[in-house]
Motif scaffolding. Structure first.
Motif, PDB file in Angstrom:
ATOM      1  N   UNK A  14       0.785  -1.089   0.307  1.00 59.40           N
ATOM      2  CA  UNK A  14      -0.106  -0.146   0.110  1.00 59.40           C
ATOM      3  C   UNK A  14       0.810   1.170   0.095  1.00 59.40           C
ATOM      4  N   UNK A  15       1.942   1.428   1.039  1.00 57.78           N
ATOM      5  CA  UNK A  15       3.036   2.084   0.692  1.00 57.78           C
ATOM      6  C   UNK A  15       3.785   2.627  -0.718  1.00 57.78           C
ATOM      7  N   UNK A  16       4.045   1.566  -0.815  1.00 58.57           N
ATOM      8  CA  UNK A  16       4.830   1.156  -2.500  1.00 58.57           C
ATOM      9  C   UNK A  16       4.001   2.148  -3.303  1.00 58.57           C
ATOM     10  N   UNK A  17       2.270   1.645  -3.473  1.00 59.70           N
ATOM     11  CA  UNK A  17       1.704   2.184  -4.626  1.00 59.70           C
ATOM     12  C   UNK A  17       1.131   4.030  -3.674  1.00 59.70           C
ATOM     13  N   UNK A  18       0.753   4.214  -3.075  1.00 62.09           N
ATOM     14  CA  UNK A  18       0.796   5.363  -2.571  1.00 62.09           C
ATOM     15  C   UNK A  18       2.107   6.190  -2.949  1.00 62.09           C
ATOM     16  N   UNK A  19       3.610   5.713  -2.702  1.00 60.63           N
ATOM     17  CA  UNK A  19       4.320   6.589  -3.138  1.00 60.63           C
ATOM     18  C   UNK A  19       5.101   7.079  -4.654  1.00 60.63           C
ATOM     19  N   UNK A  20       4.474   5.403  -5.598  1.00 61.42           N
ATOM     20  CA  UNK A  20       4.529   5.613  -6.483  1.00 61.42           C
ATOM     21  C   UNK A  20       3.717   6.627  -7.689  1.00 61.42           C
ATOM     22  N   UNK A  21       2.630   7.245  -6.707  1.00 60.41           N
ATOM     23  CA  UNK A  21       1.588   8.023  -7.288  1.00 60.41           C
ATOM     24  C   UNK A  21       2.230   9.723  -6.794  1.00 60.41           C
ATOM     25  N   UNK A  46      -6.272   9.621  -3.326  1.00 60.64           N
ATOM     26  CA  UNK A  46      -5.442  10.663  -4.058  1.00 60.64           C
ATOM     27  C   UNK A  46      -6.013  12.117  -4.310  1.00 60.64           C
ATOM     28  N   UNK A  47      -7.790  11.765  -4.255  1.00 61.78           N
ATOM     29  CA  UNK A  47      -8.319  13.459  -4.617  1.00 61.78           C
ATOM     30  C   UNK A  47      -8.978  13.696  -3.314  1.00 61.78           C
ATOM     31  N   UNK A  48      -8.491  13.070  -2.102  1.00 63.39           N
ATOM     32  CA  UNK A  48      -8.577  13.369  -1.048  1.00 63.39           C
ATOM     33  C   UNK A  48      -7.603  14.187  -0.528  1.00 63.39           C
ATOM     34  N   UNK A  49      -6.064  13.560  -1.053  1.00 67.02           N
ATOM     35  CA  UNK A  49      -4.508  14.785  -0.374  1.00 67.02           C
ATOM     36  C   UNK A  49      -4.419  15.578  -0.984  1.00 67.02           C
ATOM     37  N   UNK A  50      -4.977  15.118  -2.557  1.00 72.08           N
ATOM     38  CA  UNK A  50      -4.986  16.677  -3.444  1.00 72.08           C
ATOM     39  C   UNK A  50      -5.873  18.031  -3.331  1.00 72.08           C
ATOM     40  N   UNK A  89      -7.391   2.728   0.393  1.00 69.79           N
ATOM     41  CA  UNK A  89      -6.183   2.528  -0.103  1.00 69.79           C
ATOM     42  C   UNK A  89      -6.269   1.659  -1.211  1.00 69.79           C
ATOM     43  N   UNK A  90      -6.612   0.524  -1.318  1.00 66.24           N
ATOM     44  CA  UNK A  90      -6.895  -0.824  -2.333  1.00 66.24           C
ATOM     45  C   UNK A  90      -8.367  -0.502  -2.653  1.00 66.24           C
ATOM     46  N   UNK A  91      -9.505  -0.236  -1.629  1.00 65.22           N
ATOM     47  CA  UNK A  91     -10.287  -0.832  -2.714  1.00 65.22           C
ATOM     48  C   UNK A  91     -10.901   1.266  -3.211  1.00 65.22           C
ATOM     49  N   UNK A 102       8.685  11.140  16.158  1.00 62.29           N
ATOM     50  CA  UNK A 102       8.079   9.809  15.320  1.00 62.29           C
ATOM     51  C   UNK A 102       8.415   9.897  14.155  1.00 62.29           C
ATOM     52  N   UNK A 103       8.575   9.135  13.483  1.00 64.13           N
ATOM     53  CA  UNK A 103       8.680   8.755  11.676  1.00 64.13           C
ATOM     54  C   UNK A 103       6.830   8.670  11.324  1.00 64.13           C
ATOM     55  N   UNK A 104       6.483   9.420  10.579  1.00 66.58           N
ATOM     56  CA  UNK A 104       5.461   9.411  10.031  1.00 66.58           C
ATOM     57  C   UNK A 104       5.173   8.592   8.018  1.00 66.58           C
ATOM     58  N   UNK A 105       4.415   8.105   7.655  1.00 63.53           N
ATOM     59  CA  UNK A 105       4.457   7.631   6.278  1.00 63.53           C
ATOM     60  C   UNK A 105       5.070   8.653   5.121  1.00 63.53           C
TER      61      UNK A 105
END
Length: 115
Positions: free
Chosen positions: A22-29, A104-108, A96-98, A49-52
């Motif tokens: 999931x992290x890899x998929x988000x990072x690529x985007x 991505x829209x929410x983050x944007x 993220x999967x579903x 703390x380490x944040x994603x």
């Protein structure tokens, strides 16, 4: 002269090497300013703390949470980060999967709202 590299904690380095699907998929985007022109770092250290994912320019943190996350601990962590001026968005891995495009829209939208 070789480029200067930021030092990251051993914990953050391990998390980068062992990122989830999931992290890899988000990072690529989001890498290379692919999402709304915003620069993200992955596995960034803030305090203890380490944040994603972190967009320093917009003071935005994106956390992708799996089943191992404890809501009480996460609430304390979120208060710490928000106390330093960051906005924290949390998504469950399932979201993220579903509904990847929705995430991505929410983050944007959050990136745009921080102007």
């Amino acid at each position: 002269m070789p480029p200067v590299r930021r030092q990251i904690s051993p914990h953050a380095a391990r998390l980068r090497r062992e990122q989830t699907d999931v992290e890899q998929r988000f990072w690529l985007a989001v890498r290379d300013r692919r999402l709304a022109g915003a620069k993200f770092r992955r596995q960034a250290t803030i305090g203890s703390y380490v944040v994603d994912f972190l967009c320093i320019e917009k003071m935005l943190i994106v956390e992708l949470d799996g089943g191992q996350h404890d809501e009480v601990v996460d609430a304390h962590r979120t208060r710490f980060l928000e106390g330093r001026g960051y906005r924290v968005l949390r998504f469950w891995n399932n979201d993220v999967l579903e509904n990847f495009e929705g995430v991505l829209q929410a983050v944007s939208e959050a990136l745009g709202a921080s102007d």
